[in-house]
Design a protein around this motif. Sequence first.
Motif, PDB file in Angstrom:
ATOM      1  N   PRO A 295       0.888  -1.339   0.137  1.00 18.80           N
ATOM      2  CA  PRO A 295      -0.169  -0.023  -0.042  1.00 18.80           C
ATOM      3  C   PRO A 295       0.921   1.167   0.030  1.00 18.80           C
ATOM      4  N   TYR A 296       0.306   2.231  -0.494  1.00 14.61           N
ATOM      5  CA  TYR A 296       0.774   3.603  -0.452  1.00 14.61           C
ATOM      6  C   TYR A 296      -0.412   4.530   0.025  1.00 14.61           C
ATOM      7  N   TYR A 297       0.084   5.680   0.631  1.00 17.87           N
ATOM      8  CA  TYR A 297      -0.945   6.277   1.522  1.00 17.87           C
ATOM      9  C   TYR A 297      -1.224   7.972   1.171  1.00 17.87           C
ATOM     10  N   GLN A 298      -2.147   8.292   1.736  1.00 18.48           N
ATOM     11  CA  GLN A 298      -2.378   9.735   1.409  1.00 18.48           C
ATOM     12  C   GLN A 298      -1.378  10.398   2.685  1.00 18.48           C
ATOM     13  N   ILE A 299      -1.045  11.856   2.268  1.00 18.83           N
ATOM     14  CA  ILE A 299      -0.399  12.497   3.349  1.00 18.83           C
ATOM     15  C   ILE A 299      -1.086  12.929   4.490  1.00 18.83           C
ATOM     16  N   GLY A 300      -1.109  12.461   5.639  1.00 14.22           N
ATOM     17  CA  GLY A 300      -1.932  13.117   6.734  1.00 14.22           C
ATOM     18  C   GLY A 300      -1.401  14.345   7.471  1.00 14.22           C
TER      19      GLY A 300
ATOM     20  N   LEU B 283       5.233   6.323   0.581  1.00 12.29           N
ATOM     21  CA  LEU B 283       5.429   4.852   1.142  1.00 12.29           C
ATOM     22  C   LEU B 283       6.049   4.621   2.349  1.00 12.29           C
ATOM     23  N   ASN B 284       6.000   3.411   2.842  1.00  9.87           N
ATOM     24  CA  ASN B 284       6.813   3.144   4.071  1.00  9.87           C
ATOM     25  C   ASN B 284       8.212   3.065   3.524  1.00  9.87           C
ATOM     26  N   ILE B 285       8.966   3.578   4.193  1.00  5.30           N
ATOM     27  CA  ILE B 285      10.661   3.459   3.496  1.00  5.30           C
ATOM     28  C   ILE B 285      11.030   2.053   3.987  1.00  5.30           C
ATOM     29  N   ARG B 286      10.340   1.600   4.959  1.00  6.00           N
ATOM     30  CA  ARG B 286      10.949  -0.170   5.253  1.00  6.00           C
ATOM     31  C   ARG B 286      10.680  -1.014   4.170  1.00  6.00           C
TER      32      ARG B 286
END
Length: 508
Positions: A43-48, A130-133
């Motif tokens: 998944p990628y996310y909206q910027i909160g 994205l989560n850098i991990r």
Amino acid sequence: MVRTAIVLGLVCAFLVSPLIVLAEIPATPVMTLYQFNGPIRVPYYQIGPSGPGAVAGYLSQGTSVVPCLVVRNGQALTDAKGTPYVGFEIIVNSAKAGPEATEKFKQAISRQNSLKVANHHCPPDVRHVLNIRHLYALTKAPYFDPPRTTSAKLQLDKQARMSELDLWVRKFHNSDECAGVGIGLLGRRERLARAWDDFISRESKAGDAQQLARAKHLDYSMRTAIYEGHLDRGCSAYGACERNVVVLSIRNRALGQCLKGRGCRFPGDFQGAASEPSQYNIWDAYLTQISGLTACYLRSDLATHEDYRRIQLMHQQSVGDAERILFGSDQDLSQVFPDNTLSDLKEMRHYYHPPAMQKCFPQKDRIEYMSGAVAENNGQFALIANTRIEVGQAVSKGYLFKEFRFDHTPEGDKLRVIDNYPGFIVDARKVSLKSGHRCTPYGVSPTCQFTKINRYRTIPSWLSAGKPLAITCRIKERGETCKEAAVSKTTRVGGNCDTEMMPVTHVP
């Protein structure tokens, strides 16, 4: 002279202009979405307002991006532990990519490696993170076979003595079914299995169904043996013996101890045992995108292609021994592997390659791996991800640091410390200064003695549960290039202190 004066004038203007910030640090590298044996979609996310928001969509494993840091109100976007969520520009979308992706990826790698920038800030229009991990700086480009020629049909080398099983394997590699396996990057492992099933269904009228099934198992075992081994060893005695050891491990995982958790669905399921990603990680969904593991590398029309010709000769050198290991008798095992007891041979299911184990550097102080961290220098933010650093002096909010790199060579690791981020301070929340995993010289038994140590690696947890085994092979060696005249040779792989490959027998 006039042109020179103009150029010098422009350079001077550039240097003194208060509106221009000189580039100081390396640009962020091309990074790839990769979770070993993980879900295909990430998944990628909206910027909160203070971190990632709702899921905005998904990207697939193997997608490559250029990451950047989202900066809001003078701070880089991170979670409570300091791990950044990064904006991204897609380079190759693995769900849609075709052969053009190979060159596109290589060009992006070259471009990013040559760039110097003032910071790693995202453009203001970036909306997703994205989560850098889940990102790693991997440099192997997407892999595709060359297009088949219109006359691509199985052509038999009159001097090559092929068994019936090997002939069926080669027919499959030259078939339309095999040609469809590598058309995209995703799902290659699954497409290869379907291609073999379709090929067997089509050919079952012309050949014995049991022989066709055996050919499939032989093909899978040979694919794993070739790509699990060190390709650069070619047709050397050690390289061929290494392949035989891999096939032996597959045999023993499908006969005698058939475990579902290790991919074996029924006794004699060499296909399942050979292609379980948790056991042979080369079958991971992403790793099949960057290698020829699922390719039709025995295609006749590739015999004049230097790289493919070499792999074809490696197959030819080893396939006879592989048949005897998988389908032969105890006597066959003893002939392929002289000087070893049958008990040790049949209980050898585990091995590892010490150079490929987890890297560690006990000879250096304060070395830490950063999966993802932010460094700051007077309001300029840098992404420090998927890299090692040498932790320096503690200062306000963090530590000064230098980049720590190493080059793997046959002789050992060549270590380098580079001050690529002068004045930047890495977030203290990401620095532990713990010693990490237990290391041994060269990643072998701690009882081994070396006069000089040029590499350290971790050892697997099950090493002490079994017995390191030196396995002897009789090989017709043709050298690393596979072009030398065949010479019969006896060689040995493994043993307590082999720094290249470690077979282990009698592991429960």
